[in-house]
Enzyme design. Structure first.
Site, PDB file in Angstrom:
ATOM      1  N   LEU A   1       8.067   2.564   5.031  1.00 10.89           N
ATOM      2  CA  LEU A   1       9.126   1.560   5.067  1.00 10.89           C
ATOM      3  C   LEU A   1      10.278   1.935   4.138  1.00 10.89           C
ATOM      4  O   LEU A   1      11.441   1.663   4.456  1.00 10.89           O
ATOM      5  CB  LEU A   1       8.564   0.179   4.742  1.00 10.89           C
ATOM      6  CG  LEU A   1       7.523  -0.361   5.732  1.00 10.89           C
ATOM      7  CD1 LEU A   1       7.105  -1.775   5.352  1.00 10.89           C
ATOM      8  CD2 LEU A   1       8.004  -0.307   7.169  1.00 10.89           C
TER       9      LEU A   1
ATOM     10  N   VAL B   1       0.992   4.391   1.536  1.00 12.24           N
ATOM     11  CA  VAL B   1       1.509   5.041   2.746  1.00 12.24           C
ATOM     12  C   VAL B   1       2.474   4.102   3.477  1.00 12.24           C
ATOM     13  O   VAL B   1       3.555   4.516   3.910  1.00 12.24           O
ATOM     14  CB  VAL B   1       0.368   5.505   3.680  1.00 12.24           C
ATOM     15  CG1 VAL B   1       0.927   6.052   4.994  1.00 12.24           C
ATOM     16  CG2 VAL B   1      -0.482   6.570   2.994  1.00 12.24           C
ATOM     17  N   CYS B   2       2.118   2.833   3.584  1.00  9.34           N
ATOM     18  CA  CYS B   2       2.995   1.864   4.247  1.00  9.34           C
ATOM     19  C   CYS B   2       4.327   1.757   3.506  1.00  9.34           C
ATOM     20  O   CYS B   2       5.395   1.758   4.123  1.00  9.34           O
ATOM     21  CB  CYS B   2       2.325   0.497   4.328  1.00  9.34           C
ATOM     22  SG  CYS B   2       0.809   0.491   5.299  1.00  9.34           S
ATOM     23  N   SER B   3       4.264   1.677   2.192  1.00 10.17           N
ATOM     24  CA  SER B   3       5.493   1.594   1.400  1.00 10.17           C
ATOM     25  C   SER B   3       6.345   2.835   1.585  1.00 10.17           C
ATOM     26  O   SER B   3       7.572   2.737   1.716  1.00 10.17           O
ATOM     27  CB  SER B   3       5.170   1.385  -0.082  1.00 10.17           C
ATOM     28  OG  SER B   3       4.554   0.125  -0.271  1.00 10.17           O
TER      29      SER B   3
ATOM     30  N   SER C   1       0.853  -1.193   0.000  1.00 11.06           N
ATOM     31  CA  SER C   1       0.000   0.000   0.000  1.00 11.06           C
ATOM     32  C   SER C   1       0.891   1.246   0.000  1.00 11.06           C
ATOM     33  O   SER C   1       2.045   1.205   0.438  1.00 11.06           O
ATOM     34  CB  SER C   1      -0.942  -0.003   1.203  1.00 11.06           C
ATOM     35  OG  SER C   1      -0.218   0.033   2.408  1.00 11.06           O
TER      36      SER C   1
END
Length: 160
Positions: free
Chosen positions: A55, A50-52, A48
């Protein structure tokens, strides 16, 4: 697994221990990391945006955390197979842990599970060398956690 204990007056509490497989199926046990500070990052979904982004930012500054002896553990409810593909596609060199089954058990133990949507909340836990949660950093869905908050928390931890 025990549920998260009530925090002491200073907000600290023992980090719930867990063992989860990383993206290669290798077991990672939190209590096995005592002696090193840990950045435990719960994120909703692999692949996704925002998660990517979050990270990717951690990977970009990983050397900074490595120099401080800080172990990064990123946890989602995705399977280890999805996490392996995700780590390979994005170039992540830290452990991605699968809280896949029982679904979200570790996130729940940390008070970081969104039962309505069946995913972890966007929450990070700064855990000291003794296994004590020293700070919790949260953000709303769709809002990334600021990298500077991690830096500040570990700077404070190093000076205490």
């Amino acid at each position: 697994m025990e549920l998260r204990p009530s925090p002491a007056a200073d907000g600290r509490y023992p980090a719930p221990d867990f063992e989860l497989p990383n993206q290669f199926g290798e077991p990672t046990r939190l209590s096995g990391l005592k002696g090193s500070p840990v950045l435990l990052v719960f994120y909703p979904f692999a692949f996704s945006s925002v998660c990517s982004g979050e990270l990717d930012e951690l990977e970009a500054v990983r050397g900074e955390f490595d120099r401080g002896g800080i172990r990064i553990l990123a946890v989602s409810c995705d399977s280890k197979y999805s996490l392996r593909a995700y780590a390979q596609a994005r170039g992540y060199s830290f452990d991605l842990l699968a809280d896949f089954w029982p679904h979200g058990e570790v996130a729940h133990a940390y008070g970081a599970f969104d039962a309505e949507h069946g995913r972890p909340l966007r929450a990070s836990f700064i855990i000291d060398q003794e296994g004590t949660v020293r700070r919790v950093i949260r953000s709303d869905a769709g809002t990334p956690r600021p990298l500077q908050a991690y830096r500040d928390a570990f700077k404070e931890l190093a000076s205490s």
